[in-house]
Scaffold this motif. Structure first.
Motif, short mmCIF file in Angstrom:
data_model
loop_
_atom_site.label_atom_id
_atom_site.label_comp_id
_atom_site.label_asym_id
_atom_site.label_seq_id
_atom_site.Cartn_x
_atom_site.Cartn_y
_atom_site.Cartn_z
N LEU A 5 0.82 -1.21 0.00
CA LEU A 5 0.00 0.00 0.00
C LEU A 5 0.86 1.26 0.00
O LEU A 5 0.57 2.21 -0.75
CB LEU A 5 -0.93 0.01 1.21
N ILE A 6 1.88 1.28 0.82
CA ILE A 6 2.75 2.45 0.89
C ILE A 6 3.50 2.66 -0.42
O ILE A 6 3.53 3.76 -0.97
CB ILE A 6 3.72 2.33 2.08
N ILE A 7 4.11 1.60 -0.91
CA ILE A 7 4.89 1.71 -2.15
C ILE A 7 3.97 1.99 -3.33
O ILE A 7 4.31 2.77 -4.22
CB ILE A 7 5.73 0.43 -2.36
N GLY A 8 2.79 1.40 -3.35
CA GLY A 8 1.84 1.67 -4.42
C GLY A 8 1.39 3.13 -4.44
O GLY A 8 1.28 3.74 -5.50
N ALA A 9 1.15 3.69 -3.26
CA ALA A 9 0.76 5.11 -3.18
C ALA A 9 1.90 6.01 -3.62
O ALA A 9 1.68 7.00 -4.35
CB ALA A 9 0.32 5.44 -1.76
N LEU A 10 3.12 5.69 -3.20
CA LEU A 10 4.26 6.49 -3.63
C LEU A 10 4.51 6.36 -5.12
O LEU A 10 4.90 7.33 -5.78
CB LEU A 10 5.52 6.06 -2.86
N ASP A 11 4.25 5.19 -5.67
CA ASP A 11 4.40 4.98 -7.11
C ASP A 11 3.46 5.90 -7.89
O ASP A 11 3.86 6.54 -8.86
CB ASP A 11 4.13 3.51 -7.45
N LYS A 12 2.23 5.98 -7.46
CA LYS A 12 1.26 6.87 -8.12
C LYS A 12 1.65 8.33 -7.95
O LYS A 12 1.50 9.13 -8.87
CB LYS A 12 -0.15 6.63 -7.58
N LEU A 13 2.15 8.70 -6.77
CA LEU A 13 2.58 10.07 -6.53
C LEU A 13 3.76 10.44 -7.42
O LEU A 13 3.79 11.52 -8.01
CB LEU A 13 2.94 10.25 -5.06
N PHE A 14 4.72 9.54 -7.53
CA PHE A 14 5.91 9.81 -8.32
C PHE A 14 5.65 9.76 -9.82
O PHE A 14 6.48 10.23 -10.60
CB PHE A 14 7.05 8.86 -7.95
N ASP A 15 4.53 9.21 -10.25
CA ASP A 15 4.16 9.26 -11.66
C ASP A 15 4.04 10.70 -12.13
O ASP A 15 4.41 11.04 -13.25
CB ASP A 15 2.82 8.55 -11.91
N LYS A 16 3.53 11.56 -11.27
CA LYS A 16 3.33 12.96 -11.63
C LYS A 16 4.61 13.77 -11.51
O LYS A 16 4.76 14.80 -12.15
CB LYS A 16 2.24 13.56 -10.75
N ILE A 17 5.55 13.31 -10.69
CA ILE A 17 6.77 14.06 -10.43
C ILE A 17 7.88 13.70 -11.43
O ILE A 17 8.54 14.59 -11.97
CB ILE A 17 7.25 13.82 -8.99
N HIS A 25 11.55 3.99 -11.00
CA HIS A 25 11.60 2.59 -10.58
C HIS A 25 12.82 2.32 -9.70
O HIS A 25 12.73 1.52 -8.76
CB HIS A 25 11.57 1.67 -11.79
N ILE A 26 13.93 2.96 -9.99
CA ILE A 26 15.11 2.81 -9.13
C ILE A 26 14.83 3.38 -7.75
O ILE A 26 15.19 2.79 -6.73
CB ILE A 26 16.35 3.47 -9.78
N LEU A 27 14.16 4.53 -7.70
CA LEU A 27 13.79 5.11 -6.41
C LEU A 27 12.84 4.20 -5.65
O LEU A 27 12.98 4.03 -4.43
CB LEU A 27 13.14 6.48 -6.62
N MET A 28 11.93 3.56 -6.33
CA MET A 28 11.00 2.64 -5.68
C MET A 28 11.74 1.43 -5.11
O MET A 28 11.39 0.92 -4.04
CB MET A 28 9.91 2.19 -6.65
N LEU A 29 12.78 0.95 -5.82
CA LEU A 29 13.60 -0.14 -5.29
C LEU A 29 14.28 0.27 -3.99
O LEU A 29 14.28 -0.48 -3.00
CB LEU A 29 14.67 -0.54 -6.32
#
Length: 64
Positions: A5-17, A25-29
């Motif tokens: 849930l946390i990583i999924g929410a951050l993934d959606k947030l970083f889509d816009k940034i 994807h490297i940041l998500m890792l």
């Protein structure tokens, strides 16, 4: 469940940034590994982290 849930929410947030998906994807890792470290690498978090890291690593190493 919390990790996804946390990583999924951050993934959606970083889509816009982030324009560059590879950097995102490297940041998500890194964030996935950091969260697992914060929680003490318990078995359930480690299992979720490995699966998420494999998922994002798939995008990082893919070829065109």
């Amino acid at each position: 469940m919390h990790l996804s849930l946390i990583i999924g929410a951050l993934d959606k947030l970083f889509d816009k940034i982030y324009e560059d998906k590879r950097k995102k994807h490297i940041l998500m890792l890194i964030l996935t590994f950091a969260y697992a470290g914060i929680t003490g690498f318990s078995q359930s978090v480690s299992r979720a982290a490995v699966m998420l890291m494999l998922y994002y690593l798939m995008f990082v190493i893919s070829r065109k």
